[in-house]
Write an enzyme that holds these catalytic residues in place. Sequence first.
Site: not given
Ligand code: COA
Length: 375
Positions: A260, A311
């Site tokens: 998140h 979720d």
């Molecule tokens: N699975 C695997 N790795 C994850 C992850 C996940 N669900 N969520 C974050 N990470 C990792 C990323 O790969 C990144 O790693 P790195 O620094 O080695 O490249 C790091 O954690 C930061 O992630 P990032 O995507 O940059 O964070 P964000 O703040 O931009 O995105 C979300 C937040 C929620 C979009 C992201 O955590 C995600 O895609 N989660 C899955 C989708 C989800 O459940 N969405 C509902 C949110 S309520």
Amino acid sequence: MASEYSPGLEGVMAGISGISEVDPIQNTLIYRGYDARELVEKCSFEEVAYLVLYGDLPTHTEYDAFTSRIKAQRDVPSSIYDLYRSFDNSAHPMDTLKAAVAVLAAQAKNASDISESASLAAAESLLAKIPTLVVNGYRVTHGDAPRPPSKELDHNQNFFYMLTGGEPNPMFNKALNATQILYIEHGFNASTFSSRVTVSTLADLYCGVVSAIGTLKGPLHGGANEHAMAMLLEIGTPERAEAWVDDALTNKKKIMGFGHREYKKGDSRAVIVKKHVQELSDALGNRKWIEISDIVEAKMLAAKNLYPNVDFPVASTYYLMDIPVELYTPMFVMSRVVGWSANIIEQLANNRIFRPQSEYNGPHDKKVTPLAARV
Ligand code: COA
């Protein structure tokens, strides 16, 4: 005045709002001053919807008037079902819902009115009609006749009644009440932000909601609940869970329902919903999904220091209640339309158009070759 670029606007303060507070340090979520945990324990979905829309919990009289208005507006024009029948069988329910809300706007007498009273009326109308569109959209696209919504049952009971035609199960109602309350509102999330950007041009509430539905569909946002369930189904058994996650992480796949932008030490909403998964699993004698989920959770914490967001447990909750997976994200809309509407009304009350800057990194000084000479 240029400011430093922050990818994904991380850490950027984009507005001031009195609707909800997401506190990642305390792991709390506040709606209009009330802790969401207490609201889930003590209130119905309709009470919390009123709170978020109107600013405080309703009195008995206000509650009766509000719920009567909602129940009376649940029907949608039958022409919308003709439209559903014209859609491709593979259409995603979020796309059919987005189209239907746009049609409601075009059929409304004063959809472009952005006054507070007209916006509140449009919000109530959508709150009443979206569950009908969600369930009957599913029914019609699966060859079933639309089922008229109940004029007596509450939000959660009416949803189960429309889906199954039967008596709602009290334990299912309680679990749905919790998820629907917890989905109502959550700060400047992507869909809420897009609704605010849309109405900051002085477009109306319907336009804001249509933008928000499109934004919510994506798997990084609301689409995560159905993608999380697809993942649990693909894992299939607790024995396969650890290797599945290992493999996914090795292949740099994102695990849906984890991580998140705001919460780094867990999502308070996920903790509440997980209790319902436990209760439902025990009562139904089906612990498979919670066992797989526990293994995925432990693995994600150890490997990536990531916690489940709301979720993840919502997916198992809905699956245990026999709700079709393709409805999970549209069901998010049944609730979040309240938060979007409150944000739209707040934005319009103190508006300035959103217009950030971008830094150009394309080429300069190119010269035009006439079309006939271009190869
Ligand atoms: N699975 C695997 N790795 C994850 C992850 C996940 N669900 N969520 C974050 N990470 C990792 C990323 O790969 C990144 O790693 P790195 O620094 O080695 O490249 C790091 O954690 C930061 O992630 P990032 O995507 O940059 O964070 P964000 O703040 O931009 O995105 C979300 C937040 C929620 C979009 C992201 O955590 C995600 O895609 N989660 C899955 C989708 C989800 O459940 N969405 C509902 C949110 S309520």
